[in-house]
Design a protein around this motif. Structure first.
Motif, PDB file in Angstrom:
ATOM      1  N   ARG A   1       0.835  -1.209   0.000  1.00 47.87           N
ATOM      2  CA  ARG A   1       0.000   0.000   0.000  1.00 47.87           C
ATOM      3  C   ARG A   1       0.866   1.255   0.000  1.00 47.87           C
ATOM      4  NH1 ARG A   1      -3.104  -3.144   3.349  1.00 47.87           N
ATOM      5  NH2 ARG A   1      -2.189  -2.238   5.220  1.00 47.87           N
ATOM      6  N   LYS A   2       1.931   1.258   0.791  1.00 50.51           N
ATOM      7  CA  LYS A   2       2.826   2.427   0.820  1.00 50.51           C
ATOM      8  C   LYS A   2       3.475   2.665  -0.537  1.00 50.51           C
ATOM      9  CE  LYS A   2       4.002   2.222   5.703  1.00 50.51           C
ATOM     10  NZ  LYS A   2       5.045   1.882   6.684  1.00 50.51           N
ATOM     11  N   ALA A   3       3.946   1.599  -1.168  1.00 48.58           N
ATOM     12  CA  ALA A   3       4.639   1.738  -2.459  1.00 48.58           C
ATOM     13  C   ALA A   3       3.712   2.287  -3.540  1.00 48.58           C
ATOM     14  CB  ALA A   3       5.239   0.404  -2.890  1.00 48.58           C
ATOM     15  N   VAL A   4       2.498   1.744  -3.643  1.00 46.52           N
ATOM     16  CA  VAL A   4       1.607   2.216  -4.702  1.00 46.52           C
ATOM     17  C   VAL A   4       1.041   3.597  -4.386  1.00 46.52           C
ATOM     18  CG1 VAL A   4       1.072  -0.095  -5.576  1.00 46.52           C
ATOM     19  CG2 VAL A   4      -0.415   0.928  -3.851  1.00 46.52           C
ATOM     20  N   GLN A   5       0.855   3.884  -3.095  1.00 44.78           N
ATOM     21  CA  GLN A   5       0.386   5.231  -2.725  1.00 44.78           C
ATOM     22  C   GLN A   5       1.459   6.268  -3.051  1.00 44.78           C
ATOM     23  OE1 GLN A   5      -0.759   5.776   1.409  1.00 44.78           O
ATOM     24  NE2 GLN A   5      -2.259   7.283   0.782  1.00 44.78           N
ATOM     25  N   PHE A   6       2.713   5.950  -2.768  1.00 45.75           N
ATOM     26  CA  PHE A   6       3.806   6.861  -3.095  1.00 45.75           C
ATOM     27  C   PHE A   6       3.864   7.127  -4.595  1.00 45.75           C
ATOM     28  CE2 PHE A   6       8.188   7.999  -4.090  1.00 45.75           C
ATOM     29  CZ  PHE A   6       8.399   9.027  -3.174  1.00 45.75           C
TER      30      PHE A   6
ATOM     31  N   GLY B   1       1.343   7.361  -6.452  1.00 43.78           N
ATOM     32  CA  GLY B   1       0.222   8.195  -6.831  1.00 43.78           C
ATOM     33  C   GLY B   1      -1.125   7.497  -6.871  1.00 43.78           C
ATOM     34  N   ALA B   2      -1.175   6.212  -6.509  1.00 48.02           N
ATOM     35  CA  ALA B   2      -2.445   5.492  -6.513  1.00 48.02           C
ATOM     36  C   ALA B   2      -3.356   6.004  -5.404  1.00 48.02           C
ATOM     37  CB  ALA B   2      -2.201   3.993  -6.335  1.00 48.02           C
ATOM     38  N   ASN B   3      -4.636   5.830  -5.613  1.00 51.99           N
ATOM     39  CA  ASN B   3      -5.656   6.154  -4.615  1.00 51.99           C
ATOM     40  C   ASN B   3      -5.952   4.844  -3.873  1.00 51.99           C
ATOM     41  OD1 ASN B   3      -7.706   7.277  -3.132  1.00 51.99           O
ATOM     42  ND2 ASN B   3      -9.077   7.603  -4.869  1.00 51.99           N
ATOM     43  N   VAL B   4      -5.353   4.665  -2.718  1.00 52.95           N
ATOM     44  CA  VAL B   4      -5.345   3.373  -2.032  1.00 52.95           C
ATOM     45  C   VAL B   4      -6.473   3.264  -1.018  1.00 52.95           C
ATOM     46  CG1 VAL B   4      -3.951   1.807  -0.618  1.00 52.95           C
ATOM     47  CG2 VAL B   4      -2.857   3.217  -2.367  1.00 52.95           C
ATOM     48  N   LEU B   5      -7.198   2.165  -1.104  1.00 51.19           N
ATOM     49  CA  LEU B   5      -8.224   1.846  -0.125  1.00 51.19           C
ATOM     50  C   LEU B   5      -7.521   1.508   1.182  1.00 51.19           C
ATOM     51  CD1 LEU B   5     -11.327   1.392   0.183  1.00 51.19           C
ATOM     52  CD2 LEU B   5     -10.878  -1.022  -0.313  1.00 51.19           C
ATOM     53  N   ASP B   6      -7.839   2.236   2.232  1.00 49.10           N
ATOM     54  CA  ASP B   6      -7.154   2.080   3.520  1.00 49.10           C
ATOM     55  C   ASP B   6      -7.802   0.966   4.327  1.00 49.10           C
ATOM     56  OD1 ASP B   6      -5.405   2.473   5.599  1.00 49.10           O
ATOM     57  OD2 ASP B   6      -6.544   4.148   6.455  1.00 49.10           O
ATOM     58  N   VAL B   7      -7.521  -0.266   3.928  1.00 46.25           N
ATOM     59  CA  VAL B   7      -8.068  -1.430   4.610  1.00 46.25           C
ATOM     60  C   VAL B   7      -7.073  -2.575   4.456  1.00 46.25           C
ATOM     61  CG1 VAL B   7      -9.355  -2.238   2.581  1.00 46.25           C
ATOM     62  CG2 VAL B   7     -10.130  -2.876   4.856  1.00 46.25           C
TER      63      VAL B   7
END
Length: 182
Positions: free
Chosen positions: A126-131, A133-139
């Protein structure tokens, strides 16, 4: 709604790949899951080839760009993301900031034969894809002892865990629908 499913495991009889494929049965109506199985073909990330990547990388980026959302299911190796999956994410993150992951709705869950269900790998992914620029579902959804807790198709035997998986998928679809509106 087109969801691209990516398993972080290369193993033929992977619990994560089984879980990913079976998750298609729990998608909200009107959604479809396409499982991408080209992880093995993605070469090591090399900045020298960033502007002219191998055909496997170009095809992978195109699949991600075409999808409305991406659903990762990953094992955990040595308390982290499998190397081949991290490598693939590195390719998707380029060129930065305009890359295949920018603004893309993403969810990540994981399964392992251990008690903790790949929780650290999910967090790292989740950290890698959010960094990137992805819009990550926080679950998070750790599926521990997968060799005992998944049925023959790959779905969690426990009704609460199965419901949680359906909730992750519903949340991902809602995130993607919101992205289309916005």
């Amino acid at each position: 709604m087109k969801i691209l499913g990516i398993s972080g495991s290369l193993r033929r009889d992977s619990h994560n790949t089984r879980l990913l494929r079976a998750a298609a049965d729990l998608l909200p109506s009107g959604s479809e899951l396409e499982v991408w199985d080209g992880l093995r073909d993605v070469p090591p990330f090399d900045e020298d080839h960033e502007s002219d990547p191998a055909p496997a990388v170009q095809a992978f980026r195109a699949k991600v760009e075409e999808a409305d959302a991406v659903f990762f299911v990953t094992p955990e190796y040595n308390a982290g993301i499998p190397g081949q999956l991290k490598n693939a994410v590195d390719w998707l993150s380029r060129p930065y900031p305009d890359n295949a992951l920018k603004g893309k709705p993403v969810a990540a869950i994981g399964a392992s034969t251990g008690l903790f269900g790949a929780i650290w790998a999910q967090d790292q992914l989740r950290k890698a894809v959010q960094f990137a620029g992805a819009n990550v579902l926080d679950v998070e959804l750790p599926v521990g002892q997968a060799h005992e807790t998944l049925d023959e198709r790959g779905l969690p035997i426990d009704p609460e865990q199965r419901e949680a998986l359906a909730g992750v998928l519903t949340g991902l679809v809602a995130l993607a629908e919101g992205a289309k509106v916005g």
